[in-house]
Design an enzyme around this catalytic site. Structure first.
Site, PDB file in Angstrom:
ATOM      1  N   PHE A 134      -4.842  10.866  -3.985  1.00 48.36           N
ATOM      2  CA  PHE A 134      -3.537  11.075  -4.609  1.00 48.36           C
ATOM      3  C   PHE A 134      -3.763  11.818  -5.927  1.00 48.36           C
ATOM      4  CE2 PHE A 134       0.311   9.923  -6.892  1.00 48.36           C
ATOM      5  CZ  PHE A 134       1.276   9.998  -5.909  1.00 48.36           C
ATOM      6  N   ASP A 206      -8.560   2.375  -5.518  1.00 39.13           N
ATOM      7  CA  ASP A 206      -7.113   2.411  -5.703  1.00 39.13           C
ATOM      8  C   ASP A 206      -6.481   1.786  -4.461  1.00 39.13           C
ATOM      9  OD1 ASP A 206      -4.394   3.050  -5.850  1.00 39.13           O
ATOM     10  OD2 ASP A 206      -4.776   4.905  -6.955  1.00 39.13           O
ATOM     11  N   TYR A 231       5.273  -1.006  -6.826  1.00 38.26           N
ATOM     12  CA  TYR A 231       6.583  -0.658  -6.241  1.00 38.26           C
ATOM     13  C   TYR A 231       6.523  -0.219  -4.788  1.00 38.26           C
ATOM     14  CZ  TYR A 231       5.019   3.960  -7.966  1.00 38.26           C
ATOM     15  OH  TYR A 231       4.288   5.077  -8.245  1.00 38.26           O
ATOM     16  N   LYS A 232       5.332  -0.175  -4.204  1.00 36.99           N
ATOM     17  CA  LYS A 232       5.235   0.218  -2.789  1.00 36.99           C
ATOM     18  C   LYS A 232       5.352  -1.038  -1.921  1.00 36.99           C
ATOM     19  CE  LYS A 232       2.900   4.456  -4.037  1.00 36.99           C
ATOM     20  NZ  LYS A 232       1.629   5.013  -4.522  1.00 36.99           N
ATOM     21  N   ARG A 380       5.912  11.417   7.185  1.00 40.66           N
ATOM     22  CA  ARG A 380       5.197  10.166   6.957  1.00 40.66           C
ATOM     23  C   ARG A 380       6.130   8.974   7.136  1.00 40.66           C
ATOM     24  NH1 ARG A 380       2.746   8.556   1.070  1.00 40.66           N
ATOM     25  NH2 ARG A 380       4.953   8.357   0.669  1.00 40.66           N
TER      26      ARG A 380
END
Ligand SMILES: *Cc1c(COP(=O)(O)O)cnc(C)c1O
Length: 421
Positions: A134, A206, A231-232, A380
């Site tokens: 990312f 991560d 928040y995921k 996705r």
């Protein structure tokens, strides 16, 4: 195609119903506010709101803040939120007691733990990562290297297979995201941490796309440092606090550069000089974001009593079902699976490439099926095992099939790009 879909979709509907019926985590779906008429497969980007988090936010605002005001730092336990919320996340990711705190953003936490890891490997100047990591992780490493001005450099593998060869006696840190944000491909955390250690380097993980999506064993797999997102899959709300992990064996020696007063040994002594707190607390920086941590804390209630092995089992079943349904219903329309087919090698998402991925994604959203687009050509779909159902997976597959067959995604209004994709 138009004749084929109804017959096929009847068969798949029966399968989805049977799988939902057998799903032991199904009751948890009721904890979430799922918008009417929407099939949400984007929990890997922004998790859904729990009714509990909504109620907790109202209470924190009205009672703890509105009435309690400054007394709430002690009376409502605001000051302990980073540690308390951290301890709840620790269970989900296999962290030892007192090794994980919830604070700041993933990017900021990466900066802190990476700086700390580099300082533990003086004389080594290389950070190994992947080009497909990312971007913020790579950007933060670049910024840190330039700030340190000691010649640190980032070496990026173009493919996961190249990672072992890049880790040498010059490597200070192997910095990887366990589940790739585009493809969902999963790294072997134990094997790669071992490899880093054999070559004298530290392993920084991560967990943005793993925490809450699959069982993680930070302690057992030998991770040195880790960070992750609130928040995921943890459903803490937009911009929720992230978390960071420091293995107990490094805590006494580890120093971090954002040495604010909340990481001080005695913040309310107001001394002029910095003395780090003991343990992972020294990785805190400033005043905790109370509203956001409270929402994350309440959102984590949804994981209470959830067996992470059962969660993984459901996640694998959902992604397997979705892949099979899409491939059966959309054959011949140019979708290419880029997520590993072998369940052990993928996280809780499924990605396909398609030449018109962006327009297709917009058309899907228009039909109430929310996945997302990742440049240049990836569609996705995230599967949050706490609330997604097999019916969700099937509805998405059928909608994709219908759009591909009708070519409705070619409509001009689906081509315009928004700022946030
Ligand atoms: C989502 C994500 C981030 C987000 O970082 P923020 O600081 O919250 O913007 C970082 N790293 C990875 C791998 C991610 O998937």
């Amino acid at each position: 195609m138009a004749d084929v879909i109804p017959a096929l979709s009847d068969l798949w509907t029966e399968r989805a119903e049977a799988a939902d019926h057998a799903d032991r985590l199904r009751p948890l779906r009721a904890l979430f506010h799922l918008p009417e008429g929407m099939t949400y497969l984007d929990g890997n980007s922004l998790g859904c709101l729990t009714y509990g988090a909504r109620a907790r936010l109202r209470d924190v605002v009205d009672r703890e803040w509105g009435t309690g005001l400054i007394a709430s730092w002690n009376q409502a336990g605001w000051v302990d939120l980073p540690a308390r919320v951290g301890a709840r996340i620790a269970r989900l990711v296999g962290a030892e007691e007192g090794a994980l705190v919830a604070c700041d953003s993933t990017s900021v936490n990466l900066f802190k733990v990476l700086a700390s890891a580099l300082a533990l490997r003086p004389g080594r100047r290389v950070i190994v990562s992947e080009r497909s990591n990312f971007p913020t992780d790579l950007y933060m490493a670049e910024g840190l290297a330039s700030l340190l001005n000691q010649g640190h450099e980032l070496r990026l593998a173009d493919h996961a297979d190249e990672i072992p060869a890049l880790v040498t006696d010059e490597t200070a840190v192997l910095m990887l995201t366990q589940a790739n944000y585009r493809t969902g491909a999963l790294h072997d955390m134990a094997a790669l941490s071992r490899l880093a250690h054999e070559r004298g380097a530290l392993a920084l993980w991560d967990l943005a796309h793993s925490a809450g999506a699959l069982p993680v064993d930070l302690a057992g797999d030998g991770a040195d440092f880790a960070i992750g997102c609130g928040y995921k899959y943890l459903n803490g709300g937009p911009g929720a606090p992230a978390f960071l992990y420091v293995a107990p064996r490094h805590q006494a020696a580890a120093r971090q550069p954002l040495s604010g007063w909340f990481g001080h040994a005695a913040p309310f002594a107001f001394e002029a000089g910095y003395q780090p707190a003991s343990g992972v607390t020294r990785f805190l920086t400033g005043t905790p974001s109370v509203l956001a941590l409270s929402a994350l804390d309440a959102a984590l209630d949804a994981f209470d009593g959830v067996d992470m092995a059962a969660l993984r089992e459901k996640s694998v079943a959902l992604t397997r079902f979705f892949i099979a349904a899409v491939e059966a219903l959309c054959a011949g329309h140019g979708l290419q699976l880029v997520t590993p087919r072998e369940p052990a090698r993928r996280g809780s998402q499924v990605s396909f490439t398609h030449p018109a991925a962006y327009a297709l994604c917009q058309a899907l959203i228009d039909e109430g099926v929310v996945g997302d687009f990742r440049a240049p050509d990836i569609l996705r779909f995230g599967f949050a095992p706490l609330y997604n159902s097999f019916a969700d997976a099937l509805n998405a597959a059928i909608t994709i099939a219908e759009l591909l067959a009708s070519k409705r995604y070619e409509d001009e209004r689906f081509q315009r790009r928004n700022t946030v994709t």
